[in-house]
Design a protein around this motif. Structure first.
Motif, mmCIF file in Angstrom:
data_model
loop_
_atom_site.group_PDB
_atom_site.id
_atom_site.type_symbol
_atom_site.label_atom_id
_atom_site.label_comp_id
_atom_site.label_asym_id
_atom_site.label_seq_id
_atom_site.Cartn_x
_atom_site.Cartn_y
_atom_site.Cartn_z
ATOM 1 N N GLU A 195 59.593 146.598 45.319
ATOM 2 C CA GLU A 195 60.509 145.716 44.806
ATOM 3 C C GLU A 195 61.054 144.626 45.544
ATOM 4 N N ASP A 196 60.537 144.601 47.004
ATOM 5 C CA ASP A 196 61.112 143.533 47.820
ATOM 6 C C ASP A 196 60.228 142.285 48.015
ATOM 7 N N ASP A 197 58.964 142.687 47.899
ATOM 8 C CA ASP A 197 57.838 141.491 48.390
ATOM 9 C C ASP A 197 57.657 140.814 47.074
ATOM 10 N N VAL A 198 58.519 140.101 46.661
ATOM 11 C CA VAL A 198 58.424 139.398 45.143
ATOM 12 C C VAL A 198 58.104 137.908 45.583
ATOM 13 N N LEU A 199 57.777 137.193 44.395
ATOM 14 C CA LEU A 199 57.573 135.741 44.563
ATOM 15 C C LEU A 199 59.242 135.416 44.698
ATOM 16 N N ASN A 200 59.114 134.300 45.860
ATOM 17 C CA ASN A 200 60.649 133.729 46.026
ATOM 18 C C ASN A 200 60.098 132.541 47.018
ATOM 19 N N GLY A 201 60.372 131.397 46.827
ATOM 20 C CA GLY A 201 60.176 130.406 47.651
ATOM 21 C C GLY A 201 59.619 129.208 47.044
ATOM 22 N N ILE A 202 60.077 127.864 46.879
ATOM 23 C CA ILE A 202 59.755 126.798 45.941
ATOM 24 C C ILE A 202 59.868 125.486 46.890
ATOM 25 N N ALA A 203 58.920 124.850 47.138
ATOM 26 C CA ALA A 203 59.116 123.480 47.894
ATOM 27 C C ALA A 203 58.135 122.649 47.270
ATOM 28 N N LYS A 243 55.496 119.279 47.802
ATOM 29 C CA LYS A 243 54.592 118.577 48.844
ATOM 30 C C LYS A 243 54.103 117.305 47.933
ATOM 31 N N GLY A 244 54.926 116.181 47.971
ATOM 32 C CA GLY A 244 54.750 115.177 46.728
ATOM 33 C C GLY A 244 54.975 115.589 45.650
ATOM 34 N N GLU A 245 53.888 115.478 44.885
ATOM 35 C CA GLU A 245 54.147 116.085 43.454
ATOM 36 C C GLU A 245 53.455 117.458 42.944
ATOM 37 N N ASN A 246 52.959 117.941 44.014
ATOM 38 C CA ASN A 246 52.539 119.465 44.091
ATOM 39 C C ASN A 246 53.629 120.117 44.598
ATOM 40 N N MET A 247 53.467 121.400 43.882
ATOM 41 C CA MET A 247 54.417 122.725 44.490
ATOM 42 C C MET A 247 53.752 123.457 45.379
ATOM 43 N N LEU A 248 54.749 123.869 46.227
ATOM 44 C CA LEU A 248 54.325 125.029 47.272
ATOM 45 C C LEU A 248 55.233 126.306 46.780
ATOM 46 N N VAL A 249 54.402 127.227 46.732
ATOM 47 C CA VAL A 249 55.106 128.639 46.334
ATOM 48 C C VAL A 249 54.830 129.782 47.314
ATOM 49 N N THR A 250 55.715 130.732 47.456
ATOM 50 C CA THR A 250 55.208 131.515 48.296
ATOM 51 C C THR A 250 56.247 132.853 48.009
ATOM 52 N N GLY A 251 56.230 133.939 48.808
ATOM 53 C CA GLY A 251 57.119 135.003 48.336
ATOM 54 C C GLY A 251 57.503 135.869 49.749
ATOM 55 N N LYS A 252 58.380 136.797 49.479
ATOM 56 C CA LYS A 252 59.054 137.771 50.620
ATOM 57 C C LYS A 252 57.772 138.627 51.065
ATOM 58 N N ASN A 253 57.565 138.292 52.392
ATOM 59 C CA ASN A 253 56.759 139.060 53.460
ATOM 60 C C ASN A 253 55.067 138.666 52.709
ATOM 61 N N TRP A 254 55.092 137.574 52.001
ATOM 62 C CA TRP A 254 53.755 137.226 51.701
ATOM 63 C C TRP A 254 52.699 136.712 53.035
ATOM 64 N N PRO A 255 51.756 136.865 53.125
ATOM 65 C CA PRO A 255 50.775 136.048 54.118
ATOM 66 C C PRO A 255 50.416 134.680 53.832
ATOM 67 N N THR A 256 50.853 134.194 52.701
ATOM 68 C CA THR A 256 50.001 133.024 51.958
ATOM 69 C C THR A 256 51.206 131.939 51.514
ATOM 70 N N ILE A 257 51.339 130.705 51.789
ATOM 71 C CA ILE A 257 51.784 129.765 50.979
ATOM 72 C C ILE A 257 50.623 128.928 49.903
ATOM 73 N N TYR A 258 50.967 128.850 48.750
ATOM 74 C CA TYR A 258 49.948 128.295 47.717
ATOM 75 C C TYR A 258 50.450 127.016 47.443
ATOM 76 N N GLU A 259 49.636 126.089 47.370
ATOM 77 C CA GLU A 259 49.880 124.668 46.819
ATOM 78 C C GLU A 259 49.311 124.383 45.780
ATOM 79 N N VAL A 260 50.073 124.171 44.485
ATOM 80 C CA VAL A 260 49.679 124.086 43.118
ATOM 81 C C VAL A 260 49.894 122.522 42.636
ATOM 82 N N ALA A 261 48.693 122.239 41.855
ATOM 83 C CA ALA A 261 49.021 120.890 41.307
ATOM 84 C C ALA A 261 49.446 121.166 39.784
#
Length: 341
Positions: free
Chosen positions: A311-319, A321-339
């Motif tokens: 229940e805790d390690d969920v999607l959470n994190g938006i930033a 980078k230019g016009e691309n979005m960075l997303v990550t989550g609670k206790n995730w090992p990865t930050i994803y950059e999406v176009a």
């Protein structure tokens, strides 16, 4: 004596008739309101009450706490998007006043657009960090890391996980959303009903501020260039004076075409729109800040299924980078950059 009995009986029958008629009015109103809960309304729609109500009413007033309206139109001056708790005050033609509470749901007129994207890059993220706030400034991530006893605000370079600077919070503080505004970093706390203000360069604590009374808890936070925008786990987003965040400028409620969105969490403002995580949901909303309408929706189910085990390690994190979005989550090992397509 006989005449008195007849008169008394007639009066009793009149009272019983009035009571029966009032019951019919209230029952018809309840059936109508219950039937409209799932269907909902849009701004400008008429509230088409049944004839049992209108034929027996001398006047109808809808009260919204301290506000009242005699109009049976879904007026944005009274209603917000989402669920509205109201009371119908009906003065009958017989001179009585009837009251009935109701919930009126108001939805946006247009369906949310499904927003497509491609993953274009991946960066490491410290899986020990319970992401509550997440921003990119140049090539530096500012992150608010939650949980009692380990809460902190920190910076690190995108592509690295070693903190450049970190400031720990006291044991009784659970860090929540954060955002950059000018040369300051603002951070919310979960249940302490206060926010913290840091120097952007050093993350040195400079001051604190109490929440406006309407905010119960601290969840997400962003900055639109003029005001701070905060969430508190409800359907509402609060616009706060950046120079005095204890002062609320206005608030909006958030809904789509058929859904009221509550538990709004981490926030980001970009190019005139608010982006919001919804706690424990694998999507991100794109929200019109003028009225709270959800105009678009990202589905990150595949990423969430890969990383969310509880229940805790969920999607959470938006930033952004230019016009691309960075997303990550609670206790995730990865930050994803999406176009965004």
């Amino acid at each position: 004596m006989k005449n008195k009995i007849i008169v008394g009986f007639a009066a009793l029958m009149l009272v019983m008739s009035c009571n029966n008629n009032n019951d019919k009015v209230l029952n018809a109103l309840a059936d109508y309101n219950n039937g409209m809960v799932s269907e909902g309304y849009h701004f400008g729609d008429k509230i088409n009450l049944p004839k049992e109500v209108t034929d027996n009413a001398e006047s109808i007033v809808i009260s919204f706490g301290e506000k009242e309206s005699t109009s049976l139109t879904i007026d944005p001056n009274y209603f917000t998007l989402g669920d509205n708790a109201v009371t119908f005050n009906i003065k009958t033609k017989g001179g009585e006043t009837l009251y009935q509470d109701a919930t009126i749901n108001v939805y946006s007129k247009s369906p949310e657009k499904a927003i497509n994207y491609d993953i274009v890059a991946e960066y490491p993220h410290n899986p020990a960090n319970f992401v509550q706030g997440f921003q990119l400034d140049g090539n530096v991530i500012y992150e608010s890391d939650g949980q009692y006893g380990t809460s902190q605000i920190l910076t690190y370079k995108l592509g690295d996980t070693t903190p450049i600077i970190s400031t720990k919070q006291p044991e009784d503080i659970f860090s929540e959303g954060s955002t950059i505004a000018g040369d300051k970093v603002y951070q919310l706390t979960y249940k302490n009903k206060k926010g913290l203000v840091y120097d952007k360069k050093t993350l040195t604590l400079q001051s604190e501020f109490p929440y406006p009374n309407v905010m119960g808890e601290g969840w997400g936070l962003t900055f639109d260039g003029k005001n701070l925008i905060a969430s508190d786990g409800t359907k509402n987003l609060y616009f706060l004076d950046v120079n005095d965040p204890s002062k609320m400028i206005k608030y909006i409620s958030v809904a789509g075409n058929t859904t009221v969105y509550d538990r709004l969490n981490e926030l980001e403002y970009h190019n005139g729109f608010i982006y919001a995580n919804v706690w424990q949901k694998p999507f991100i909303l794109k929200i019109n800040p003028a009225n709270g309408e959800v105009v678009g929706k990202f589905d990150f189910s595949q990423l969430s299924e890969k990383h969310t085990k509880g229940e805790d390690d969920v999607l959470n994190g938006i930033a952004f980078k230019g016009e691309n979005m960075l997303v990550t989550g609670k206790n995730w090992p990865t930050i994803y950059e999406v176009a965004i397509k």
